[in-house]
Design an enzyme around this catalytic site. Structure first.
Site, PDB file in Angstrom:
ATOM      1  CG  HIS A 148      -1.897  -1.262   1.114  1.00 37.78           C
ATOM      2  ND1 HIS A 148      -3.034  -1.011   0.906  1.00 37.78           N
ATOM      3  CD2 HIS A 148      -1.591  -2.520   1.861  1.00 37.78           C
ATOM      4  CE1 HIS A 148      -3.581  -2.595   0.844  1.00 37.78           C
ATOM      5  NE2 HIS A 148      -2.721  -3.211   1.591  1.00 37.78           N
ATOM      6  CB  THR A 149       0.199   4.706  -0.796  1.00 37.78           C
ATOM      7  OG1 THR A 149      -0.828   4.181  -1.803  1.00 37.78           O
ATOM      8  CG2 THR A 149       0.808   6.080  -1.026  1.00 37.78           C
ATOM      9  CD  GLN A 150       2.495   2.469   4.691  1.00 28.89           C
ATOM     10  OE1 GLN A 150       3.065   3.452   5.112  1.00 28.89           O
ATOM     11  NE2 GLN A 150       1.169   2.171   5.234  1.00 28.89           N
ATOM     12  CE1 TYR A 151       4.946   6.784  -2.367  1.00 35.00           C
ATOM     13  CE2 TYR A 151       3.456   8.547  -1.804  1.00 35.00           C
ATOM     14  CZ  TYR A 151       3.862   7.625  -2.627  1.00 35.00           C
ATOM     15  OH  TYR A 151       3.239   7.385  -3.940  1.00 35.00           O
TER      16      TYR A 151
END
Lengths: 258, 250
Positions: A36-39
């Site tokens: 999943h988007t992880q920033y």
């Protein structure tokens, strides 16, 4: 999930084929796991924590940075959990807010037993550890470094958690605090610090962080946890001193700088 | 009042010729045979009292909880089949939790009552489910003040000033009607409820009982709590004294 919502599969006329919603990969090689988007987007900087004579003190500033912009200046990064613990977080603020929602539910369910027992800081820290580690294993971590400070039966507790790594100590810090504050703690921390000495030590470190950490602002909160309970201070500012000689001509000796 | 519904009482999805659903009425009988549960709404909160009939001398005092907190600001006192009651409480907690996650605020008592009543009603609609054999007296304190509701096995729920279910409900209701609830504080209400329960307990038919009481009021900061031990003792003592007065008067 919602009482008023209807699961996609149950809605008449719409058929969602789960098997085609994942990306198709005709190559023989292994599909990488769904991530999943992880920033992080809105982040908080250091959290400091020290044990002192009567309990535990946590400190954090109130900034929420959006990349390099200090966008939000009244983010509460210290939150009471139950009656004898405080959670402080650095990293993604929305993840912190979700974690506190889980913790509120945990504390509420514990309350509803009405059996005279209460979750202590050690147990809450264990729960946080499971939460963080399980999310990390699903490649969907909470992007936080969490500090949990609390007092139970006279035992002070101070622990940190990040991606499911947890440890405890007499003084802790996250982020930049590890580099700037911990050395000061190592020099000056004592088991029998009074409240005034503890606050002074924290304020000294907070000021250094304000000088040197670009994501911090001059607006802080300090949380005090003792046998009596939790008190989180009103936001306050410290007095920075810009008269240091080094600040007069910061580029002296650094040719080409401005 | 009770009639045999031969033939029409085998399924909850069958009406009788005179428009009754017997299975639901039988479920209500399960409630009628249990120990009395009383709830009153005073001017600053709600008070619950349960006459817990002791089935075995081996039972530890304080076990068999009948009043359960739902979130912090509400609670349900159950009468009837205990296991069914537990299920209803579990659902109420889930609904309240869901509301809080979705709307970010504590569930209003009316909303909670509606959701629980719907759930109880649900089990009267399908032949593969049996109705719940419990009634719940739901009380809470939200921004509209203290409120008291009662949810019956049929799924019907009304709002009350004072409610009673179980064996001694007729006698209890008579006593409650004598009280001036709008002027009563919860402290006084606790003593009154204790008196009522001690008064309606039938020494002949049922042996021992344990009194369980809890409240949600201004004094507890609008949060559900067991009635503190000292106040409970005071109330029990006053109730026993009142009983003796009555006996002497006779």
């Amino acid at each position: 999930m919602f009482a008023t919502g209807i699961a996609e599969e149950d809605r008449k006329g719409s058929y969602v084929d789960r098997s085609i919603s994942r990306p198709c990969n005709f190559e023989i090689s292994q599909q990488s796991p769904v991530t999943h988007t992880q920033y992080p987007y809105v982040t908080g900087t250091s959290v400091l924590g020290i044990k002192y004579k009567d309990g535990v003190l946590l400190a954090a500033d109130m900034a929420g940075s959006y990349g390099s912009t200090v966008r939000y200046k009244s983010i509460h990064r210290l939150k009471a959990v139950g009656s004898h613990a405080v959670l402080g977080a650095s990293g993604e603020i929305s993840d912190f807010q979700q974690v506190t929602q889980y913790l509120d539910e945990l504390v509420l369910n514990d309350y509803m037993w009405e059996d005279g027992n209460k979750l202590g800081p050690q147990e809450i820290h264990s729960y946080l550890n499971r939460l963080m580690y399980n999310k990390r294993n699903k490649f969907d971590p909470f992007w936080n470094s969490l500090v949990l400070g609390g007092v139970e039966n006279g035992q002070k507790y101070l622990g940190v958690n990040m991606i499911g790594v947890h440890y405890k100590d007499n003084h802790v810090a996250t982020g930049f605090g590890n580099h700037l504050a911990r050395p000061m703690f190592r020099n000056e921390w004592r088991e029998d610090l009074t409240l005034e000495e503890g606050v002074k030590l924290l304020e000294k470190c907070l000021l250094v962080l304000f000088y040197r950490d670009r994501s911090s602002i001059n607006k802080f909160q300090i949380a005090k946890i003792t046998e009596e309970g939790v008190v989180i201070s009103e936001p306050f500012a410290l007095k920075p001193n810009w008269d240091f000689k080094a600040f007069h001509n910061p580029t002296l000796g650094a040719d080409g700088s401005w | 009042m009770s009639s045999i519904g031969t033939g029409y009482d085998l399924s909850v999805t069958t009406f009788s010729p005179d428009g009754r659903v017997f299975q639901v009425e039988y479920a209500a009988k399960a409630v009628d045979n249990s120990g009395t549960v009383v709830g009153i709404k005073c001017k600053d909160g709600v008070v619950f009292g349960v006459e817990k009939l002791i089935v075995s001398k081996m039972l530890l005092e304080g076990s068999n909880r009948r009043i359960h907190a739902v979130q912090r600001h509400a609670a349900m006192a159950m009468a009837g089949v205990a296991a069914d009651g537990r299920q209803i409480v579990s659902r109420a907690r889930a609904e309240a939790n869901n509301y809080e996650n979705f709307y970010g605020d504590e569930i209003p008592i009316k909303e909670l009552c509606d959701r629980v009543a719907s759930y109880v009603h649900l089990s009267t609609l399908y032949w593969w489910l049996r109705p719940f054999g419990s009634a719940a007296i739901l009380g809470g304190y939200d921004r509209d003040g203290p409120q008291l509701y009662m949810i019956e096995p049929s799924g019907v729920a009304y709002r009350y000033f004072g409610a009673a279910v179980g064996k001694g409900r007729q006698a209890a209701k008579t006593e409650i009607e004598k009280l001036k609830l709008s002027e009563l504080t919860c402290r006084e209400g606790v003593k009154e409820v204790a008196k009522i329960i001690y008064g309606i307990h039938d020494e002949a038919k049922d042996k021992a009982f344990e009194l369980e009481m809890s409240w949600i009021c201004d004094e507890t900061n609008k949060v559900h709590q067991r009635v503190p031990a000292d106040l409970l003792e005071e109330a029990k003592a006053a109730a026993k004294a009142a009983l003796e007065e009555d006996m002497d008067a006779d």
